[in-house]
Design a protein around this motif. Structure first.
Motif, PDB file in Angstrom:
ATOM      1  N   UNK A  13      11.443  -2.123   7.194  1.00  0.00           N
ATOM      2  CA  UNK A  13      11.794  -3.249   8.055  1.00  0.00           C
ATOM      3  C   UNK A  13      13.163  -3.099   8.704  1.00  0.00           C
ATOM      4  N   UNK A  14      14.095  -2.460   8.019  1.00  0.00           N
ATOM      5  CA  UNK A  14      15.454  -2.329   8.561  1.00  0.00           C
ATOM      6  C   UNK A  14      15.735  -0.948   9.140  1.00  0.00           C
ATOM      7  N   UNK A  15      14.926   0.038   8.778  1.00  0.00           N
ATOM      8  CA  UNK A  15      15.139   1.389   9.291  1.00  0.00           C
ATOM      9  C   UNK A  15      16.350   2.085   8.695  1.00  0.00           C
ATOM     10  N   UNK A  16      16.782   1.647   7.529  1.00  0.00           N
ATOM     11  CA  UNK A  16      17.943   2.228   6.857  1.00  0.00           C
ATOM     12  C   UNK A  16      17.506   2.964   5.601  1.00  0.00           C
ATOM     13  N   UNK A  17      18.398   3.753   5.041  1.00  0.00           N
ATOM     14  CA  UNK A  17      18.093   4.473   3.809  1.00  0.00           C
ATOM     15  C   UNK A  17      18.753   3.782   2.626  1.00  0.00           C
ATOM     16  N   UNK A  18      18.310   4.145   1.441  1.00  0.00           N
ATOM     17  CA  UNK A  18      18.842   3.598   0.208  1.00  0.00           C
ATOM     18  C   UNK A  18      19.788   4.643  -0.388  1.00  0.00           C
ATOM     19  N   UNK A  19      21.031   4.258  -0.629  1.00  0.00           N
ATOM     20  CA  UNK A  19      22.033   5.176  -1.167  1.00  0.00           C
ATOM     21  C   UNK A  19      21.570   5.759  -2.496  1.00  0.00           C
ATOM     22  N   UNK A  20      21.742   7.063  -2.648  1.00  0.00           N
ATOM     23  CA  UNK A  20      21.425   7.731  -3.897  1.00  0.00           C
ATOM     24  C   UNK A  20      19.963   8.112  -4.060  1.00  0.00           C
ATOM     25  N   UNK A  21      19.127   7.739  -3.106  1.00  0.00           N
ATOM     26  CA  UNK A  21      17.703   8.073  -3.190  1.00  0.00           C
ATOM     27  C   UNK A  21      17.431   9.306  -2.325  1.00  0.00           C
ATOM     28  N   UNK A  38       0.834  -1.194   0.000  1.00  0.00           N
ATOM     29  CA  UNK A  38       0.000   0.000   0.000  1.00  0.00           C
ATOM     30  C   UNK A  38       0.872   1.249   0.000  1.00  0.00           C
ATOM     31  N   UNK A  39       1.894   1.254   0.819  1.00  0.00           N
ATOM     32  CA  UNK A  39       2.810   2.401   0.895  1.00  0.00           C
ATOM     33  C   UNK A  39       3.525   2.603  -0.429  1.00  0.00           C
ATOM     34  N   UNK A  40       4.053   1.529  -0.992  1.00  0.00           N
ATOM     35  CA  UNK A  40       4.774   1.655  -2.271  1.00  0.00           C
ATOM     36  C   UNK A  40       3.851   2.169  -3.361  1.00  0.00           C
ATOM     37  N   UNK A  41       2.683   1.548  -3.502  1.00  0.00           N
ATOM     38  CA  UNK A  41       1.765   1.935  -4.575  1.00  0.00           C
ATOM     39  C   UNK A  41       1.331   3.390  -4.425  1.00  0.00           C
ATOM     40  N   UNK A  42       0.985   3.779  -3.226  1.00  0.00           N
ATOM     41  CA  UNK A  42       0.496   5.138  -2.995  1.00  0.00           C
ATOM     42  C   UNK A  42       1.581   6.189  -3.241  1.00  0.00           C
ATOM     43  N   UNK A  43       2.772   5.944  -2.743  1.00  0.00           N
ATOM     44  CA  UNK A  43       3.840   6.930  -2.916  1.00  0.00           C
ATOM     45  C   UNK A  43       4.391   6.919  -4.338  1.00  0.00           C
ATOM     46  N   UNK A  44       4.360   5.776  -5.001  1.00  0.00           N
ATOM     47  CA  UNK A  44       4.824   5.710  -6.389  1.00  0.00           C
ATOM     48  C   UNK A  44       3.927   6.539  -7.303  1.00  0.00           C
ATOM     49  N   UNK A  45       2.642   6.534  -7.033  1.00  0.00           N
ATOM     50  CA  UNK A  45       1.703   7.346  -7.808  1.00  0.00           C
ATOM     51  C   UNK A  45       2.103   8.819  -7.748  1.00  0.00           C
ATOM     52  N   UNK A  46       2.624   9.231  -6.596  1.00  0.00           N
ATOM     53  CA  UNK A  46       3.024  10.620  -6.392  1.00  0.00           C
ATOM     54  C   UNK A  46       4.458  10.900  -6.847  1.00  0.00           C
ATOM     55  N   UNK A  47       5.124   9.921  -7.434  1.00  0.00           N
ATOM     56  CA  UNK A  47       6.457  10.140  -7.980  1.00  0.00           C
ATOM     57  C   UNK A  47       7.609   9.656  -7.127  1.00  0.00           C
ATOM     58  N   UNK A  48       7.322   8.932  -6.056  1.00  0.00           N
ATOM     59  CA  UNK A  48       8.396   8.404  -5.216  1.00  0.00           C
ATOM     60  C   UNK A  48       9.215   7.400  -6.022  1.00  0.00           C
ATOM     61  N   UNK A  49      10.542   7.448  -5.873  1.00  0.00           N
ATOM     62  CA  UNK A  49      11.430   6.624  -6.695  1.00  0.00           C
ATOM     63  C   UNK A  49      11.824   5.306  -6.044  1.00  0.00           C
ATOM     64  N   UNK A  50      11.394   5.047  -4.815  1.00  0.00           N
ATOM     65  CA  UNK A  50      11.751   3.794  -4.156  1.00  0.00           C
ATOM     66  C   UNK A  50      10.931   2.644  -4.730  1.00  0.00           C
ATOM     67  N   UNK A  51      11.586   1.523  -4.967  1.00  0.00           N
ATOM     68  CA  UNK A  51      10.897   0.330  -5.454  1.00  0.00           C
ATOM     69  C   UNK A  51      10.162  -0.341  -4.296  1.00  0.00           C
ATOM     70  N   UNK A  52       9.383  -1.362  -4.609  1.00  0.00           N
ATOM     71  CA  UNK A  52       8.707  -2.122  -3.556  1.00  0.00           C
ATOM     72  C   UNK A  52       9.745  -2.751  -2.624  1.00  0.00           C
ATOM     73  N   UNK A  53      10.809  -3.289  -3.193  1.00  0.00           N
ATOM     74  CA  UNK A  53      11.868  -3.872  -2.372  1.00  0.00           C
ATOM     75  C   UNK A  53      12.542  -2.833  -1.492  1.00  0.00           C
ATOM     76  N   UNK A  54      12.797  -1.650  -2.072  1.00  0.00           N
ATOM     77  CA  UNK A  54      13.377  -0.549  -1.284  1.00  0.00           C
ATOM     78  C   UNK A  54      12.449  -0.167  -0.135  1.00  0.00           C
ATOM     79  N   UNK A  55      11.168  -0.066  -0.445  1.00  0.00           N
ATOM     80  CA  UNK A  55      10.174   0.321   0.556  1.00  0.00           C
ATOM     81  C   UNK A  55      10.172  -0.664   1.719  1.00  0.00           C
ATOM     82  N   UNK A  56      10.129  -1.949   1.397  1.00  0.00           N
ATOM     83  CA  UNK A  56      10.143  -2.974   2.439  1.00  0.00           C
ATOM     84  C   UNK A  56      11.433  -2.887   3.260  1.00  0.00           C
TER      85      UNK A  56
END
Length: 120
Positions: free
Chosen positions: A48-56, A26-44
């Protein structure tokens, strides 16, 4: 009578995993509609890990956290008998992680400025 929460009768472990998967999708789909660049895997991973994705962008991470917190509020509200104004404002506050403090556009409160719409 309050409607039953669809996951009430599941084993606790299964319910936790199912609700986390729904939150991630739900989070991935909703934020992706608004232009968020994180993938579903990135979102999870972020949730789940509380870390950021380099370059995002940091903003993308903040949107993910805000949306996921909003879903957690909604999950809690599914268990109450009556929705209160304070519940709606609480949801508004957690979702708007990037809010600018503005007395005319309060986060978690009613708007105080005029809102004009036009139509044809």
């Amino acid at each position: 009578m309050r409607p039953r929460f669809f996951a009430e009768n599941l084993d606790e472990d299964i319910r936790v995993m199912l609700l986390a998967q729904i939150r991630n999708l739900w989070t991935h789909a909703s934020t992706a509609i608004e232009g968020n660049t994180l993938t579903l895997g990135d979102t999870a991973f972020v949730l789940e890990e509380g870390l950021t994705i380099a370059g995002k962008p940091l903003r993308d991470h903040q949107e993910i956290y805000g949306h996921a917190k909003g879903i957690e509020v909604i999950y809690r509200l599914l268990k109450v008998d009556r929705l209160r104004e304070a519940d709606i404002f609480a949801l508004h506050r957690v979702v708007l992680t990037d809010a600018i403090i503005d007395i005319y556009k309060p986060v978690g409160a009613w708007k105080t400025d005029a809102h004009f719409t036009t139509g044809r």
